[in-house]
Scaffold this motif. Structure first.
Motif, PDB file in Angstrom:
ATOM      1  N   MET A  41       0.844  -1.181   0.000  1.00  0.00           N
ATOM      2  CA  MET A  41       0.000   0.000   0.000  1.00  0.00           C
ATOM      3  C   MET A  41       0.882   1.235   0.000  1.00  0.00           C
ATOM      4  N   LYS A  42       0.511   2.201  -0.843  1.00  0.00           N
ATOM      5  CA  LYS A  42       1.252   3.458  -0.921  1.00  0.00           C
ATOM      6  C   LYS A  42       0.320   4.593  -0.514  1.00  0.00           C
ATOM      7  N   THR A  43       0.877   5.567   0.199  1.00  0.00           N
ATOM      8  CA  THR A  43       0.099   6.706   0.679  1.00  0.00           C
ATOM      9  C   THR A  43       0.695   7.989   0.127  1.00  0.00           C
ATOM     10  N   CYS A  44      -0.185   8.927  -0.240  1.00  0.00           N
ATOM     11  CA  CYS A  44       0.295  10.234  -0.659  1.00  0.00           C
ATOM     12  C   CYS A  44      -0.660  11.307  -0.145  1.00  0.00           C
ATOM     13  N   VAL A  45      -0.110  12.493   0.014  1.00  0.00           N
ATOM     14  CA  VAL A  45      -0.880  13.650   0.458  1.00  0.00           C
ATOM     15  C   VAL A  45      -0.520  14.810  -0.454  1.00  0.00           C
ATOM     16  N   ILE A  46      -1.533  15.515  -0.948  1.00  0.00           N
ATOM     17  CA  ILE A  46      -1.276  16.715  -1.736  1.00  0.00           C
ATOM     18  C   ILE A  46      -2.137  17.849  -1.203  1.00  0.00           C
ATOM     19  N   THR A  47      -1.658  19.061  -1.414  1.00  0.00           N
ATOM     20  CA  THR A  47      -2.394  20.265  -1.060  1.00  0.00           C
ATOM     21  C   THR A  47      -2.437  21.159  -2.284  1.00  0.00           C
ATOM     22  N   LYS A 105     -10.620   0.188  -9.331  1.00  0.00           N
ATOM     23  CA  LYS A 105     -10.476   0.230 -10.787  1.00  0.00           C
ATOM     24  C   LYS A 105      -9.600  -0.948 -11.186  1.00  0.00           C
ATOM     25  N   GLY A 106     -10.229  -2.010 -11.651  1.00  0.00           N
ATOM     26  CA  GLY A 106      -9.487  -3.229 -11.959  1.00  0.00           C
ATOM     27  C   GLY A 106      -8.839  -3.776 -10.706  1.00  0.00           C
ATOM     28  N   LYS A 107      -7.520  -3.972 -10.757  1.00  0.00           N
ATOM     29  CA  LYS A 107      -6.782  -4.497  -9.606  1.00  0.00           C
ATOM     30  C   LYS A 107      -6.328  -3.403  -8.645  1.00  0.00           C
ATOM     31  N   VAL A 108      -6.595  -2.156  -9.002  1.00  0.00           N
ATOM     32  CA  VAL A 108      -6.179  -1.020  -8.178  1.00  0.00           C
ATOM     33  C   VAL A 108      -7.334  -0.628  -7.261  1.00  0.00           C
ATOM     34  N   SER A 109      -7.043  -0.511  -5.984  1.00  0.00           N
ATOM     35  CA  SER A 109      -8.069  -0.082  -5.027  1.00  0.00           C
ATOM     36  C   SER A 109      -7.435   0.850  -4.010  1.00  0.00           C
ATOM     37  N   GLY A 110      -8.280   1.559  -3.278  1.00  0.00           N
ATOM     38  CA  GLY A 110      -7.747   2.453  -2.269  1.00  0.00           C
ATOM     39  C   GLY A 110      -8.818   3.249  -1.556  1.00  0.00           C
ATOM     40  N   THR A 111      -8.358   4.138  -0.700  1.00  0.00           N
ATOM     41  CA  THR A 111      -9.239   5.025   0.050  1.00  0.00           C
ATOM     42  C   THR A 111      -8.736   6.451  -0.116  1.00  0.00           C
ATOM     43  N   PHE A 112      -9.619   7.405   0.133  1.00  0.00           N
ATOM     44  CA  PHE A 112      -9.245   8.807   0.008  1.00  0.00           C
ATOM     45  C   PHE A 112     -10.036   9.651   1.001  1.00  0.00           C
ATOM     46  N   THR A 113      -9.450  10.775   1.356  1.00  0.00           N
ATOM     47  CA  THR A 113     -10.124  11.805   2.154  1.00  0.00           C
ATOM     48  C   THR A 113      -9.744  13.148   1.560  1.00  0.00           C
ATOM     49  N   ILE A 114     -10.751  13.958   1.252  1.00  0.00           N
ATOM     50  CA  ILE A 114     -10.529  15.300   0.708  1.00  0.00           C
ATOM     51  C   ILE A 114     -11.153  16.294   1.668  1.00  0.00           C
ATOM     52  N   ILE A 115     -10.376  17.279   2.070  1.00  0.00           N
ATOM     53  CA  ILE A 115     -10.860  18.334   2.962  1.00  0.00           C
ATOM     54  C   ILE A 115     -10.718  19.661   2.238  1.00  0.00           C
ATOM     55  N   LEU A 116     -11.809  20.426   2.219  1.00  0.00           N
ATOM     56  CA  LEU A 116     -11.820  21.745   1.581  1.00  0.00           C
ATOM     57  C   LEU A 116     -11.932  22.810   2.659  1.00  0.00           C
ATOM     58  N   SER A 129      -8.673  25.991  -0.239  1.00  0.00           N
ATOM     59  CA  SER A 129      -7.506  25.144  -0.067  1.00  0.00           C
ATOM     60  C   SER A 129      -8.013  23.708   0.027  1.00  0.00           C
ATOM     61  N   LEU A 130      -7.419  22.815  -0.748  1.00  0.00           N
ATOM     62  CA  LEU A 130      -7.833  21.422  -0.794  1.00  0.00           C
ATOM     63  C   LEU A 130      -6.680  20.568  -0.299  1.00  0.00           C
ATOM     64  N   GLU A 131      -6.974  19.652   0.623  1.00  0.00           N
ATOM     65  CA  GLU A 131      -5.976  18.684   1.060  1.00  0.00           C
ATOM     66  C   GLU A 131      -6.540  17.301   0.806  1.00  0.00           C
ATOM     67  N   CYS A 132      -5.773  16.476   0.105  1.00  0.00           N
ATOM     68  CA  CYS A 132      -6.220  15.131  -0.241  1.00  0.00           C
ATOM     69  C   CYS A 132      -5.204  14.110   0.253  1.00  0.00           C
ATOM     70  N   THR A 133      -5.693  13.110   0.984  1.00  0.00           N
ATOM     71  CA  THR A 133      -4.891  11.976   1.416  1.00  0.00           C
ATOM     72  C   THR A 133      -5.427  10.752   0.710  1.00  0.00           C
ATOM     73  N   MET A 134      -4.536   9.968   0.106  1.00  0.00           N
ATOM     74  CA  MET A 134      -4.969   8.794  -0.628  1.00  0.00           C
ATOM     75  C   MET A 134      -4.046   7.624  -0.323  1.00  0.00           C
ATOM     76  N   GLU A 135      -4.656   6.457  -0.071  1.00  0.00           N
ATOM     77  CA  GLU A 135      -3.916   5.213   0.091  1.00  0.00           C
ATOM     78  C   GLU A 135      -4.317   4.304  -1.054  1.00  0.00           C
ATOM     79  N   VAL A 136      -3.324   3.741  -1.738  1.00  0.00           N
ATOM     80  CA  VAL A 136      -3.581   2.928  -2.928  1.00  0.00           C
ATOM     81  C   VAL A 136      -2.836   1.612  -2.809  1.00  0.00           C
TER      82      VAL A 136
END
Length: 126
Positions: A1-7, A74-85, A93-100
Motif C-alpha cells: 500500500m502506498k500513501t500520498c498527500v497533496i495540497t 479500478k481493476g486491480k487497483v483499489s484504495g481510500t481517500f479523504t478530501i478536505i476543503l 484550499s484542498l488537502e487530499c490523502t490517498m492510500e492505494v
C-alpha cells in the motif's frame, strides 16, 4: 500500500470545487471519464473511463462543501481517500490523502493524483 498527500489552492468558492469533485463530467473537466452513473443517495458512483475501464467509487462521507471520503476500485487497483476543503468566498484550499494498493512496485500514486488536480485547475480557470 502506498500513501500520498497533496495540497492545492484554488481561486474560487469551495462549493464550486466540491461540485466539480463530485461530478466528473461537469464541463468535461475529467478528460479520462466518458460518462458516469450515480446512485440516488449519491454515495455510489461508477465512472466509465475513456480507455474502456470502469472505476467504482463508494463515498463514506459527502459533506458539502467541506469534505469527501470513501474508497475506489479500478481493476486491480483499489484504495481510500479523504478530501478536505477549507476556505470561503474566492479562495479554497484542498488537502487530499490517498492510500492505494495494487499499482505495482514502480507506480506513483501522487503523480496520478496530481494529474487529476491539474485537470481541475484547468477547468476552473485558476
Amino acid at each position: 500500500m502506498k500513501t500520498c498527500v497533496i495540497t492545492e489552492n484554488y481561486a474560487c468558492d469551495p462549493n464550486k470545487v466540491w461540485l466539480y469533485l463530485t461530478k466528473p463530467t461537469l464541463n468535461g473537466w475529467r478528460k479520462d471519464v466518458r460518462d458516469y452513473e450515480e446512485s440516488d443517495d449519491g454515495l455510489r458512483v461508477v465512472e466509465h473511463n475513456t480507455d474502456g475501464s470502469t472505476t467504482e467509487v463508494k463515498f463514506t462521507r459527502r459533506e458539502k462543501p467541506r469534505s469527501l471520503s470513501g474508497s475506489f476500485q479500478k481493476g486491480k487497483v483499489s484504495g481510500t481517500f479523504t478530501i478536505i476543503l477549507l476556505g470561503g468566498g474566492d479562495s479554497t484550499s484542498l488537502e487530499c490523502t490517498m492510500e492505494v494498493s495494487g499499482l505495482g512496485l514502480f507506480a506513483k500514486p501522487k503523480k496520478l493524483l496530481e494529474e487529476r488536480m491539474n485537470m481541475l485547475h484547468a477547468s476552473l480557470g485558476v
